[in-house]
Design an enzyme around this catalytic site. Structure first.
Site, PDB file in Angstrom:
ATOM      1  N   ASP A   1       0.735  -1.907  12.189  1.00  0.00           N
ATOM      2  CA  ASP A   1       1.043  -2.697  11.053  1.00  0.00           C
ATOM      3  C   ASP A   1       1.667  -4.134  11.053  1.00  0.00           C
ATOM      4  OD1 ASP A   1       2.992  -3.223   8.742  1.00  0.00           O
ATOM      5  OD2 ASP A   1       2.854  -1.338   8.228  1.00  0.00           O
TER       6      ASP A   1
ATOM      7  N   THR B   1      -0.499   7.660  -0.968  1.00  0.00           N
ATOM      8  CA  THR B   1      -1.922   7.522  -1.758  1.00  0.00           C
ATOM      9  C   THR B   1      -2.941   6.576  -1.052  1.00  0.00           C
ATOM     10  OG1 THR B   1      -1.204   5.743  -3.346  1.00  0.00           O
ATOM     11  CG2 THR B   1      -0.905   8.141  -3.869  1.00  0.00           C
TER      12      THR B   1
ATOM     13  N   ARG C   1       0.816  -1.193  -0.058  1.00  0.00           N
ATOM     14  CA  ARG C   1       0.191   0.126   0.184  1.00  0.00           C
ATOM     15  C   ARG C   1       0.761   1.150  -0.022  1.00  0.00           C
ATOM     16  NH1 ARG C   1      -4.315   1.446   4.580  1.00  0.00           N
ATOM     17  NH2 ARG C   1      -2.509   1.818   5.678  1.00  0.00           N
TER      18      ARG C   1
ATOM     19  N   ASP D   1       4.841  -5.388   9.585  1.00  0.00           N
ATOM     20  CA  ASP D   1       5.997  -5.069  10.249  1.00  0.00           C
ATOM     21  C   ASP D   1       5.898  -5.677  11.682  1.00  0.00           C
ATOM     22  OD1 ASP D   1       6.872  -3.081   8.395  1.00  0.00           O
ATOM     23  OD2 ASP D   1       6.226  -1.442   9.521  1.00  0.00           O
TER      24      ASP D   1
HETATM   25  C1  PRP Z   1      -1.164  -3.920   4.654  1.00  0.00           C
HETATM   26  C2  PRP Z   1      -2.088  -5.310   4.862  1.00  0.00           C
HETATM   27  C3  PRP Z   1      -2.983  -5.159   3.941  1.00  0.00           C
HETATM   28  C4  PRP Z   1      -3.171  -4.033   3.562  1.00  0.00           C
HETATM   29  C5  PRP Z   1      -4.393  -3.426   4.065  1.00  0.00           C
HETATM   30  O1  PRP Z   1      -0.301  -4.600   3.839  1.00  0.00           O
HETATM   31  O2  PRP Z   1      -1.455  -6.549   5.087  1.00  0.00           O
HETATM   32  O3  PRP Z   1      -2.428  -5.929   2.665  1.00  0.00           O
HETATM   33  O4  PRP Z   1      -2.039  -3.067   4.155  1.00  0.00           O
HETATM   34  O5  PRP Z   1      -4.822  -2.169   3.854  1.00  0.00           O
HETATM   35  P1  PRP Z   1      -5.883  -1.568   2.637  1.00  0.00           P
HETATM   36  O6  PRP Z   1      -7.090  -2.504   3.112  1.00  0.00           O
HETATM   37  O7  PRP Z   1      -6.062  -0.202   3.160  1.00  0.00           O
HETATM   38  O8  PRP Z   1      -5.350  -2.055   1.243  1.00  0.00           O
HETATM   39  P2  PRP Z   1       0.984  -3.303   3.595  1.00  0.00           P
HETATM   40  O9  PRP Z   1       0.517  -2.641   2.355  1.00  0.00           O
HETATM   41  O10 PRP Z   1       1.448  -2.720   4.697  1.00  0.00           O
HETATM   42  O11 PRP Z   1       1.996  -4.268   3.115  1.00  0.00           O
HETATM   43  P3  PRP Z   1       2.933  -5.462   3.770  1.00  0.00           P
HETATM   44  O12 PRP Z   1       2.152  -6.540   3.948  1.00  0.00           O
HETATM   45  O13 PRP Z   1       4.035  -5.911   2.944  1.00  0.00           O
HETATM   46  O14 PRP Z   1       3.617  -4.954   5.152  1.00  0.00           O
HETATM   47  N1  URA Z   2      -2.346  -2.435   7.185  1.00  0.00           N
HETATM   48  C1  URA Z   2      -1.744  -2.651   8.528  1.00  0.00           C
HETATM   49  O1  URA Z   2      -1.028  -3.533   8.426  1.00  0.00           O
HETATM   50  N2  URA Z   2      -2.479  -2.383   9.456  1.00  0.00           N
HETATM   51  C2  URA Z   2      -3.605  -1.481   9.545  1.00  0.00           C
HETATM   52  O2  URA Z   2      -4.023  -1.012  10.602  1.00  0.00           O
HETATM   53  C3  URA Z   2      -4.081  -1.012   8.048  1.00  0.00           C
HETATM   54  C4  URA Z   2      -3.432  -1.492   7.151  1.00  0.00           C
END
Ligand code: PRP
Ligand code: URA
Length: 209
Positions: free
Chosen positions: A200, A108, A104, A203
């Site tokens: 997160d 944006t 994400r 993370d």
């Molecule tokens: C996080 C989570 C989802 C997304 C959710 O991933 O694991 O995939 O955000 O947010 P949304 O519903 O607003 O799209 P992130 O983009 O942080 O990537 P990661 O899993 O690599 O940490």
């Molecule tokens: N992605 C995450 O990992 N946590 C949130 O709360 C939203 C998006």
């Protein structure tokens, strides 16, 4: 409209409390996400079809049931979805695993796709797309578009914590996809994080940041 199922089993709710806790470290967080995924997989597989077979017990012949071999696929959304895969495979070890890589964009909040690798017979499989978080819904909506573009027809989405906005976005974009969640939280904050959420997920799972 896709149905929404909240798995509020006491064991799931108990474990969820500990992954929400900011003092829970990476090792325990990872173990708990895996355990919750196993418990959710138990619930989500309730409607798997069975077939009758004959079996000989030490006492007599019996007619009993086994899974009728429906082809399943687990599709984690990278990265955080990876944390749920082993927990699900504990119950359905023969499932194939495909990957959709999305992150994400922090400015944006729009998903950016960087990797897709799926089982070759994806169109025949019942797919469970997994990601711990459904926030704006952008990532899940995009991942499922990506799967449908490649022929997937039968899809469910499973996550740990969802925001109402994410559920709404999914139902609008993919009314054919049922959603299975452990907790429906209150809202998103200005940075698109689920409140109260768990922070997160990627993370916390991988110990980054
Ligand atoms: C996080 C989570 C989802 C997304 C959710 O991933 O694991 O995939 O955000 O947010 P949304 O519903 O607003 O799209 P992130 O983009 O942080 O990537 P990661 O899993 O690599 O940490
Ligand atoms: N992605 C995450 O990992 N946590 C949130 O709360 C939203 C998006």
């Amino acid at each position: 409209m896709g149905k929404v199922y909240v798995f509020d089993h006491p064991l799931i709710q108990h474990k969820l409390t500990y992954i929400r806790d900011k003092n829970t470290g990476t090792k325990e967080f990872r173990e708990l996400v895996e355990e919750i995924a196993t418990l959710m997989a138990f619930e989500i597989t309730r409607d798997l079809p069975l077939q009758e077979v004959e079996v000989e017990t030490p006492v007599s012949k019996a007619t009993s049931k086994v899974l009728s071999g429906k082809k399943l696929g687990i599709i984690p959304i990278l990265r955080a979805g990876l944390g749920m895969v082993d927990g699900i495979l504990k119950l359905i070890p023969a499932a194939k695993v495909g990957h959709v890589g999305l992150y994400r964009d922090p400015e944006t909040l729009k998903p950016v796709e960087y990797y897709v690798k799926l089982p070759s017979d994806v169109e025949e499989r019942e797919l469970i797309v997994v990601d711990p978080m459904l926030a704006t819904g952008g990532s899940a909506v995009e991942a499922i578009h990506s799967l449908k573009k490649r022929g997937a027809k039968n899809i469910r989405f499973m996550c740990l914590v969802a925001a109402p906005q994410g559920v709404e976005a999914m139902q609008k974009a993919h009314p054919d996809v049922d959603i299975y969640i452990a907790a429906l939280d209150e809202k998103l904050n200005d940075h698109g994080y689920i409140v109260p959420g768990l922070g997160d997920a990627g993370d916390r799972l991988f110990g980054t940041k």
